[in-house]
Every structure is written in C-alpha cells, then in structure tokens.
Design a protein around this motif. Structure first.
Motif, PDB file in Angstrom:
ATOM      1  N   THR A   1      -2.922   3.706  -7.088  1.00 37.15           N
ATOM      2  CA  THR A   1      -3.451   2.977  -8.242  1.00 37.15           C
ATOM      3  C   THR A   1      -4.967   2.976  -8.331  1.00 37.15           C
ATOM      4  O   THR A   1      -5.514   2.557  -9.344  1.00 37.15           O
ATOM      5  CB  THR A   1      -2.987   1.511  -8.221  1.00 37.15           C
ATOM      6  OG1 THR A   1      -3.540   0.876  -7.071  1.00 37.15           O
ATOM      7  CG2 THR A   1      -1.479   1.416  -8.234  1.00 37.15           C
ATOM      8  N   GLY A   2      -5.644   3.371  -7.287  1.00 38.25           N
ATOM      9  CA  GLY A   2      -7.101   3.324  -7.300  1.00 38.25           C
ATOM     10  C   GLY A   2      -7.653   1.940  -7.001  1.00 38.25           C
ATOM     11  O   GLY A   2      -8.833   1.671  -7.224  1.00 38.25           O
ATOM     12  N   MET A   3      -6.821   1.065  -6.514  1.00 38.39           N
ATOM     13  CA  MET A   3      -7.240  -0.289  -6.161  1.00 38.39           C
ATOM     14  C   MET A   3      -8.221  -0.226  -4.986  1.00 38.39           C
ATOM     15  O   MET A   3      -8.055   0.585  -4.074  1.00 38.39           O
ATOM     16  CB  MET A   3      -5.981  -1.074  -5.756  1.00 38.39           C
ATOM     17  CG  MET A   3      -6.162  -2.524  -5.533  1.00 38.39           C
ATOM     18  SD  MET A   3      -4.550  -3.209  -5.053  1.00 38.39           S
ATOM     19  CE  MET A   3      -4.465  -4.565  -6.144  1.00 38.39           C
ATOM     20  N   THR A   4      -9.239  -1.052  -5.014  1.00 33.91           N
ATOM     21  CA  THR A   4     -10.234  -1.019  -3.937  1.00 33.91           C
ATOM     22  C   THR A   4      -9.666  -1.624  -2.655  1.00 33.91           C
ATOM     23  O   THR A   4      -8.744  -2.456  -2.687  1.00 33.91           O
ATOM     24  CB  THR A   4     -11.495  -1.815  -4.324  1.00 33.91           C
ATOM     25  OG1 THR A   4     -11.165  -3.192  -4.419  1.00 33.91           O
ATOM     26  CG2 THR A   4     -12.091  -1.305  -5.624  1.00 33.91           C
ATOM     27  N   GLY A   5     -10.229  -1.229  -1.533  1.00 27.66           N
ATOM     28  CA  GLY A   5      -9.805  -1.759  -0.240  1.00 27.66           C
ATOM     29  C   GLY A   5     -10.002  -3.259  -0.149  1.00 27.66           C
ATOM     30  O   GLY A   5      -9.159  -3.975   0.400  1.00 27.66           O
ATOM     31  N   ALA A   6     -11.110  -3.750  -0.687  1.00 30.59           N
ATOM     32  CA  ALA A   6     -11.387  -5.188  -0.644  1.00 30.59           C
ATOM     33  C   ALA A   6     -10.331  -5.971  -1.429  1.00 30.59           C
ATOM     34  O   ALA A   6      -9.889  -7.043  -0.997  1.00 30.59           O
ATOM     35  CB  ALA A   6     -12.779  -5.478  -1.196  1.00 30.59           C
ATOM     36  N   THR A   7      -9.908  -5.443  -2.565  1.00 26.90           N
ATOM     37  CA  THR A   7      -8.884  -6.115  -3.364  1.00 26.90           C
ATOM     38  C   THR A   7      -7.553  -6.111  -2.634  1.00 26.90           C
ATOM     39  O   THR A   7      -6.820  -7.111  -2.660  1.00 26.90           O
ATOM     40  CB  THR A   7      -8.741  -5.428  -4.738  1.00 26.90           C
ATOM     41  OG1 THR A   7     -10.019  -5.416  -5.392  1.00 26.90           O
ATOM     42  CG2 THR A   7      -7.728  -6.130  -5.616  1.00 26.90           C
TER      43      THR A   7
ATOM     44  N   TRP B   1       0.030   0.648  -4.043  1.00 27.73           N
ATOM     45  CA  TRP B   1      -1.421   0.585  -4.154  1.00 27.73           C
ATOM     46  C   TRP B   1      -2.144   1.897  -3.885  1.00 27.73           C
ATOM     47  O   TRP B   1      -3.202   2.141  -4.455  1.00 27.73           O
ATOM     48  CB  TRP B   1      -1.979  -0.483  -3.227  1.00 27.73           C
ATOM     49  CG  TRP B   1      -1.633  -1.882  -3.612  1.00 27.73           C
ATOM     50  CD1 TRP B   1      -1.176  -2.322  -4.818  1.00 27.73           C
ATOM     51  CD2 TRP B   1      -1.724  -3.026  -2.786  1.00 27.73           C
ATOM     52  NE1 TRP B   1      -0.959  -3.670  -4.793  1.00 27.73           N
ATOM     53  CE2 TRP B   1      -1.299  -4.139  -3.545  1.00 27.73           C
ATOM     54  CE3 TRP B   1      -2.118  -3.253  -1.472  1.00 27.73           C
ATOM     55  CZ2 TRP B   1      -1.261  -5.427  -3.042  1.00 27.73           C
ATOM     56  CZ3 TRP B   1      -2.078  -4.537  -0.969  1.00 27.73           C
ATOM     57  CH2 TRP B   1      -1.661  -5.607  -1.752  1.00 27.73           C
ATOM     58  N   ARG B   2      -1.628   2.742  -3.036  1.00 29.42           N
ATOM     59  CA  ARG B   2      -2.384   3.949  -2.676  1.00 29.42           C
ATOM     60  C   ARG B   2      -2.569   4.895  -3.851  1.00 29.42           C
ATOM     61  O   ARG B   2      -3.457   5.730  -3.846  1.00 29.42           O
ATOM     62  CB  ARG B   2      -1.759   4.651  -1.488  1.00 29.42           C
ATOM     63  CG  ARG B   2      -0.391   5.173  -1.717  1.00 29.42           C
ATOM     64  CD  ARG B   2       0.173   5.754  -0.440  1.00 29.42           C
ATOM     65  NE  ARG B   2       1.591   5.975  -0.637  1.00 29.42           N
ATOM     66  CZ  ARG B   2       2.265   6.907  -0.042  1.00 29.42           C
ATOM     67  NH1 ARG B   2       1.665   7.715   0.797  1.00 29.42           N
ATOM     68  NH2 ARG B   2       3.542   7.044  -0.286  1.00 29.42           N
TER      69      ARG B   2
ATOM     70  N   TRP C   1       0.838  -1.198   0.000  1.00 30.39           N
ATOM     71  CA  TRP C   1       0.000   0.000   0.000  1.00 30.39           C
ATOM     72  C   TRP C   1       0.874   1.249   0.000  1.00 30.39           C
ATOM     73  O   TRP C   1       0.634   2.184  -0.770  1.00 30.39           O
ATOM     74  CB  TRP C   1      -0.933   0.004   1.215  1.00 30.39           C
ATOM     75  CG  TRP C   1      -1.820   1.205   1.213  1.00 30.39           C
ATOM     76  CD1 TRP C   1      -2.958   1.389   0.484  1.00 30.39           C
ATOM     77  CD2 TRP C   1      -1.619   2.410   1.955  1.00 30.39           C
ATOM     78  NE1 TRP C   1      -3.476   2.639   0.724  1.00 30.39           N
ATOM     79  CE2 TRP C   1      -2.667   3.288   1.624  1.00 30.39           C
ATOM     80  CE3 TRP C   1      -0.667   2.838   2.862  1.00 30.39           C
ATOM     81  CZ2 TRP C   1      -2.795   4.549   2.179  1.00 30.39           C
ATOM     82  CZ3 TRP C   1      -0.781   4.106   3.415  1.00 30.39           C
ATOM     83  CH2 TRP C   1      -1.835   4.943   3.062  1.00 30.39           C
TER      84      TRP C   1
END
Length: 126
Positions: free
Chosen positions: A83-89, A80-81, A76
């Motif tokens: 990239t717009g990746m969801t929290g669940a992913t 990841w922070r 993260w």
C-alpha cells in the motif's frame, strides 16, 4: 459431578504451584489461569504470575505487546507492504492495536480475579 482439576507439574516454580492451587480451589478455568505461553515460561523455570493474578499494567503490557506485534506483522504480510504505507504509520497502528487489546484483556482478567475473590500475585508471594 465435580471434575478434578488437571495436575500441576512438579517442575513449575513453587510460587506458581501455590498460585495455581489457589486458582483451582477458587474454580478458575485452567485456560484462564495457565495459558499455553505461561506454561512454557513455567516449564523453563520462570517465576511468572498467572495472568489472572498479575497487575493491570502487567497484563496490558504482556497481552498488548504480543498482540500488537503479531497483528502488525500479519497486517504487513497481508496488506500494508503493497500500500505504500510509511513505517512510522505501521508501527503506530500496531502500537495502538496492541494498547487497545491489552487494555481489554487486562479489564477482563481483573474482572475474573475480582469475581473469584482472588488476590494479586504480589499479595500471594510476599
């Protein structure tokens, strides 16, 4: 020349001291029988099994949880922070990484225990 194993601190719980003596007698390396996190637990007086003597499930959980949380946090912070990746992913990826690492470590520790002919923790303390 055989080197003497490191001394076992007196303030470790008695069950842990007995287990470490068995591990030393079997020729287990101290890095495997007493990793730093476990030495901290024992200094605090916690009666926690050395990882090489713990059950497969216990090793999957302990190594997997620590690795998954640390790896997820690092990913993260580094990637990841932004990239717009969801929290669940992110959570799912951390859980999967932790599970894979935990299973690999549990297999390695089981192999080491069997190679050295050591019993499980439950067999030593009951």
């Amino acid at each position: 020349m055989n080197a003497q194993p490191p001394l076992i601190p007196e303030h470790y719980p008695p069950q842990v001291r007995r287990a470490l003596q068995k591990l030393d007698a079997a020729g287990a390396k101290r890095a495997m029988s007493a990793p730093p996190l476990y030495r901290l637990f024992w200094r605090l007086g916690w009666d926690v099994a050395p990882p090489v003597l713990a059950s497969f499930a216990t090793n999957v959980l302990t190594t997997g949880l620590w690795f998954g949380a640390g790896w997820g946090l690092a990913m993260w912070l580094l990637f990841w922070r932004t990239t717009g990746m969801t929290g669940a992913t992110m959570v799912a990826a951390g859980l999967l990484a932790g599970l894979l690492f935990g299973v690999c470590m549990a297999l390695l520790l089981r192999y080491q225990r069997q190679r050295l002919g050591l019993p499980l923790w439950s067999e030593i303390n009951h």
